[in-house]
Design a protein around this motif. Structure first.
Motif, PDB file in Angstrom:
ATOM      1  N   SER A   1       0.833  -1.209   0.000  1.00 32.86           N
ATOM      2  CA  SER A   1       0.000   0.000   0.000  1.00 32.86           C
ATOM      3  C   SER A   1       0.867   1.259   0.000  1.00 32.86           C
ATOM      4  CB  SER A   1      -0.962   0.007   1.184  1.00 32.86           C
ATOM      5  OG  SER A   1      -0.249  -0.079   2.401  1.00 32.86           O
ATOM      6  N   ARG A   2       1.981   1.195   0.715  1.00 31.44           N
ATOM      7  CA  ARG A   2       2.889   2.348   0.744  1.00 31.44           C
ATOM      8  C   ARG A   2       3.544   2.539  -0.619  1.00 31.44           C
ATOM      9  NH1 ARG A   2       5.424   3.973   5.795  1.00 31.44           N
ATOM     10  NH2 ARG A   2       3.333   4.820   5.948  1.00 31.44           N
ATOM     11  N   LEU A   3       3.916   1.439  -1.286  1.00 34.02           N
ATOM     12  CA  LEU A   3       4.521   1.546  -2.618  1.00 34.02           C
ATOM     13  C   LEU A   3       3.532   2.163  -3.603  1.00 34.02           C
ATOM     14  CD1 LEU A   3       7.125   1.028  -4.180  1.00 34.02           C
ATOM     15  CD2 LEU A   3       6.220  -1.220  -4.797  1.00 34.02           C
ATOM     16  N   GLN A   4       2.258   1.785  -3.480  1.00 39.12           N
ATOM     17  CA  GLN A   4       1.216   2.355  -4.335  1.00 39.12           C
ATOM     18  C   GLN A   4       1.108   3.867  -4.080  1.00 39.12           C
ATOM     19  OE1 GLN A   4      -1.087   0.913  -6.748  1.00 39.12           O
ATOM     20  NE2 GLN A   4      -1.234   3.106  -7.101  1.00 39.12           N
ATOM     21  N   HIS A   5       1.180   4.271  -2.819  1.00 43.96           N
ATOM     22  CA  HIS A   5       1.104   5.687  -2.453  1.00 43.96           C
ATOM     23  C   HIS A   5       2.318   6.444  -3.012  1.00 43.96           C
ATOM     24  CE1 HIS A   5       0.096   8.738   1.003  1.00 43.96           C
ATOM     25  NE2 HIS A   5      -0.014   9.266  -0.189  1.00 43.96           N
ATOM     26  N   ILE A   6       3.510   5.844  -2.894  1.00 42.58           N
ATOM     27  CA  ILE A   6       4.742   6.452  -3.427  1.00 42.58           C
ATOM     28  C   ILE A   6       4.623   6.616  -4.938  1.00 42.58           C
ATOM     29  CG2 ILE A   6       7.214   6.060  -3.843  1.00 42.58           C
ATOM     30  CD1 ILE A   6       7.315   4.733  -1.017  1.00 42.58           C
ATOM     31  N   ALA A   7       4.109   5.590  -5.619  1.00 41.46           N
ATOM     32  CA  ALA A   7       3.942   5.648  -7.076  1.00 41.46           C
ATOM     33  C   ALA A   7       3.026   6.807  -7.468  1.00 41.46           C
ATOM     34  CB  ALA A   7       3.380   4.322  -7.596  1.00 41.46           C
ATOM     35  N   THR A   8       1.957   6.997  -6.709  1.00 41.18           N
ATOM     36  CA  THR A   8       1.018   8.090  -6.981  1.00 41.18           C
ATOM     37  C   THR A   8       1.709   9.442  -6.810  1.00 41.18           C
ATOM     38  OG1 THR A   8      -0.823   6.722  -6.225  1.00 41.18           O
ATOM     39  CG2 THR A   8      -1.211   9.093  -6.317  1.00 41.18           C
ATOM     40  N   ILE A   9       2.440   9.600  -5.707  1.00 40.03           N
ATOM     41  CA  ILE A   9       3.144  10.862  -5.435  1.00 40.03           C
ATOM     42  C   ILE A   9       4.206  11.143  -6.498  1.00 40.03           C
ATOM     43  CG2 ILE A   9       4.727  12.029  -3.820  1.00 40.03           C
ATOM     44  CD1 ILE A   9       3.208  10.406  -1.572  1.00 40.03           C
ATOM     45  N   LEU A  10       4.930  10.091  -6.914  1.00 39.94           N
ATOM     46  CA  LEU A  10       6.012  10.260  -7.887  1.00 39.94           C
ATOM     47  C   LEU A  10       5.521  10.165  -9.338  1.00 39.94           C
ATOM     48  CD1 LEU A  10       8.908   8.273  -6.136  1.00 39.94           C
ATOM     49  CD2 LEU A  10       8.412  10.726  -6.031  1.00 39.94           C
ATOM     50  N   LYS A  11       4.202   9.997  -9.497  1.00 36.59           N
ATOM     51  CA  LYS A  11       3.559   9.990 -10.820  1.00 36.59           C
ATOM     52  C   LYS A  11       4.141   8.942 -11.772  1.00 36.59           C
ATOM     53  CE  LYS A  11       2.394  14.925 -10.618  1.00 36.59           C
ATOM     54  NZ  LYS A  11       2.983  15.408  -9.397  1.00 36.59           N
ATOM     55  N   VAL A  12       4.262   7.714 -11.266  1.00 36.75           N
ATOM     56  CA  VAL A  12       4.698   6.592 -12.096  1.00 36.75           C
ATOM     57  C   VAL A  12       3.847   5.372 -11.742  1.00 36.75           C
ATOM     58  CG1 VAL A  12       7.118   7.265 -12.484  1.00 36.75           C
ATOM     59  CG2 VAL A  12       6.523   5.954 -10.436  1.00 36.75           C
ATOM     60  N   PRO A  13       3.728   4.413 -12.678  1.00 38.97           N
ATOM     61  CA  PRO A  13       3.027   3.176 -12.312  1.00 38.97           C
ATOM     62  C   PRO A  13       3.899   2.365 -11.345  1.00 38.97           C
ATOM     63  CG  PRO A  13       3.905   3.031 -14.554  1.00 38.97           C
ATOM     64  CD  PRO A  13       4.163   4.439 -14.068  1.00 38.97           C
ATOM     65  N   VAL A  14       3.288   1.536 -10.517  1.00 41.26           N
ATOM     66  CA  VAL A  14       4.031   0.718  -9.555  1.00 41.26           C
ATOM     67  C   VAL A  14       5.100  -0.116 -10.283  1.00 41.26           C
ATOM     68  CG1 VAL A  14       3.843  -1.187  -7.900  1.00 41.26           C
ATOM     69  CG2 VAL A  14       2.191   0.673  -7.835  1.00 41.26           C
ATOM     70  N   ALA A  15       4.783  -0.583 -11.482  1.00 43.61           N
ATOM     71  CA  ALA A  15       5.723  -1.415 -12.249  1.00 43.61           C
ATOM     72  C   ALA A  15       7.067  -0.723 -12.480  1.00 43.61           C
ATOM     73  CB  ALA A  15       5.097  -1.797 -13.589  1.00 43.61           C
ATOM     74  N   PHE A  16       7.079   0.619 -12.496  1.00 43.16           N
ATOM     75  CA  PHE A  16       8.324   1.381 -12.686  1.00 43.16           C
ATOM     76  C   PHE A  16       9.399   0.936 -11.694  1.00 43.16           C
ATOM     77  CE2 PHE A  16      11.000   4.855 -11.175  1.00 43.16           C
ATOM     78  CZ  PHE A  16      11.602   5.286 -12.349  1.00 43.16           C
ATOM     79  N   PHE A  17       8.990   0.656 -10.462  1.00 42.93           N
ATOM     80  CA  PHE A  17       9.951   0.323  -9.409  1.00 42.93           C
ATOM     81  C   PHE A  17      10.570  -1.059  -9.588  1.00 42.93           C
ATOM     82  CE2 PHE A  17       6.852   3.280  -7.403  1.00 42.93           C
ATOM     83  CZ  PHE A  17       7.694   4.372  -7.336  1.00 42.93           C
ATOM     84  N   PHE A  18       9.953  -1.888 -10.429  1.00 43.35           N
ATOM     85  CA  PHE A  18      10.448  -3.253 -10.637  1.00 43.35           C
ATOM     86  C   PHE A  18      11.156  -3.434 -11.972  1.00 43.35           C
ATOM     87  CE2 PHE A  18       7.076  -3.515  -7.510  1.00 43.35           C
ATOM     88  CZ  PHE A  18       7.677  -4.291  -6.530  1.00 43.35           C
ATOM     89  N   GLU A  19      11.181  -2.385 -12.820  1.00 40.94           N
ATOM     90  CA  GLU A  19      11.849  -2.497 -14.117  1.00 40.94           C
ATOM     91  C   GLU A  19      13.306  -2.880 -13.911  1.00 40.94           C
ATOM     92  OE1 GLU A  19      11.247   1.213 -16.174  1.00 40.94           O
ATOM     93  OE2 GLU A  19       9.107   0.844 -16.384  1.00 40.94           O
ATOM     94  N   ASP A  20      13.760  -3.880 -14.662  1.00 39.05           N
ATOM     95  CA  ASP A  20      15.145  -4.368 -14.620  1.00 39.05           C
ATOM     96  C   ASP A  20      15.556  -4.918 -13.257  1.00 39.05           C
ATOM     97  OD1 ASP A  20      15.564  -3.564 -17.323  1.00 39.05           O
ATOM     98  OD2 ASP A  20      15.916  -1.519 -16.649  1.00 39.05           O
ATOM     99  N   ALA A  21      14.577  -5.347 -12.463  1.00 40.73           N
ATOM    100  CA  ALA A  21      14.891  -5.902 -11.141  1.00 40.73           C
ATOM    101  C   ALA A  21      15.625  -7.233 -11.295  1.00 40.73           C
ATOM    102  CB  ALA A  21      13.617  -6.097 -10.330  1.00 40.73           C
ATOM    103  N   PRO A  22      16.527  -7.543 -10.353  1.00 44.11           N
ATOM    104  CA  PRO A  22      17.237  -8.821 -10.432  1.00 44.11           C
ATOM    105  C   PRO A  22      16.264  -9.989 -10.309  1.00 44.11           C
ATOM    106  CG  PRO A  22      17.698  -7.702  -8.343  1.00 44.11           C
ATOM    107  CD  PRO A  22      16.903  -6.756  -9.189  1.00 44.11           C
ATOM    108  N   GLY A  23      16.471 -11.004 -11.141  1.00 43.37           N
ATOM    109  CA  GLY A  23      15.634 -12.194 -11.077  1.00 43.37           C
ATOM    110  C   GLY A  23      14.310 -12.091 -11.807  1.00 43.37           C
ATOM    111  N   THR A  24      14.111 -11.015 -12.580  1.00 41.42           N
ATOM    112  CA  THR A  24      12.862 -10.896 -13.341  1.00 41.42           C
ATOM    113  C   THR A  24      12.948 -11.814 -14.561  1.00 41.42           C
ATOM    114  OG1 THR A  24      13.726  -8.909 -14.408  1.00 41.42           O
ATOM    115  CG2 THR A  24      12.182  -8.573 -12.607  1.00 41.42           C
ATOM    116  N   PRO A  25      11.798 -12.277 -15.083  1.00 44.15           N
ATOM    117  CA  PRO A  25      11.794 -13.251 -16.186  1.00 44.15           C
ATOM    118  C   PRO A  25      12.603 -12.831 -17.413  1.00 44.15           C
ATOM    119  CG  PRO A  25       9.582 -12.952 -15.329  1.00 44.15           C
ATOM    120  CD  PRO A  25      10.464 -11.945 -14.642  1.00 44.15           C
ATOM    121  N   ASP A  26      12.706 -11.540 -17.689  1.00 40.05           N
ATOM    122  CA  ASP A  26      13.446 -11.079 -18.872  1.00 40.05           C
ATOM    123  C   ASP A  26      14.949 -11.310 -18.751  1.00 40.05           C
ATOM    124  OD1 ASP A  26      11.350  -8.129 -19.312  1.00 40.05           O
ATOM    125  OD2 ASP A  26      11.056 -10.207 -19.925  1.00 40.05           O
TER     126      ASP A  26
END
Length: 135
Positions: free
Chosen positions: A56-81
């Motif tokens: 819920s806090r990450l969702q709130h941060i995403a709203t304040i920073l005007k990005v989708p929640v997925a932005f925070f996980f782009e290029d994260a270690p261990g992601t399927p890509d």
């Protein structure tokens, strides 16, 4: 004294992306903390990955920073890509570290204000030449 567990790589990545976006917006840790009703020290802990950010806090941060929640996980270690041994993760980490630095952020902000694509290309060529990275 109990030994502290090392932060989870995903928590570190998400925190660094929060920092990157906050700095891109020119927002202080104090301002982000104020918007969330928490201290800037807590923001520091989130950004370092020391403290995990709840959903819920990450969702709130995403709203304040005007990005989708997925932005925070782009290029994260261990992601399927990511393909083990072939992925460009060290490169990605380098880019995030650079953009999180004051020099990197200043350079990026100035560069995106250059409207002429030919001038942009010349700037890139100049920087590559200074770095000794001729292609």
């Amino acid at each position: 004294m109990p030994s502290k567990k090392a932060p989870n790589p995903i928590d570190i990545h998400v925190g660094s992306r929060v920092r990157l976006r906050r700095m891109m917006l020119g927002m202080s840790q104090e301002k982000l903390g104020e918007s969330l009703g928490i201290t800037f020290q807590q923001i520091q802990k989130y950004e370092k990955g020391t403290n995990r950010i709840g959903a819920s806090r990450l969702q709130h941060i995403a709203t304040i920073l005007k990005v989708p929640v997925a932005f925070f996980f782009e290029d994260a270690p261990g992601t399927p890509d990511e393909t083990p041994g072939v992925g460009d993760n060290p490169q990605t980490t380098y880019v995030v570290d650079f953009l999180s630095s004051s020099d990197g952020l200043a350079l990026n902000k100035a560069f995106v204000r250059i409207e002429n694509p030919k001038v942009r290309k010349k700037v890139v060529e100049l920087v590559k030449s200074i770095a000794g990275d001729e292609e």
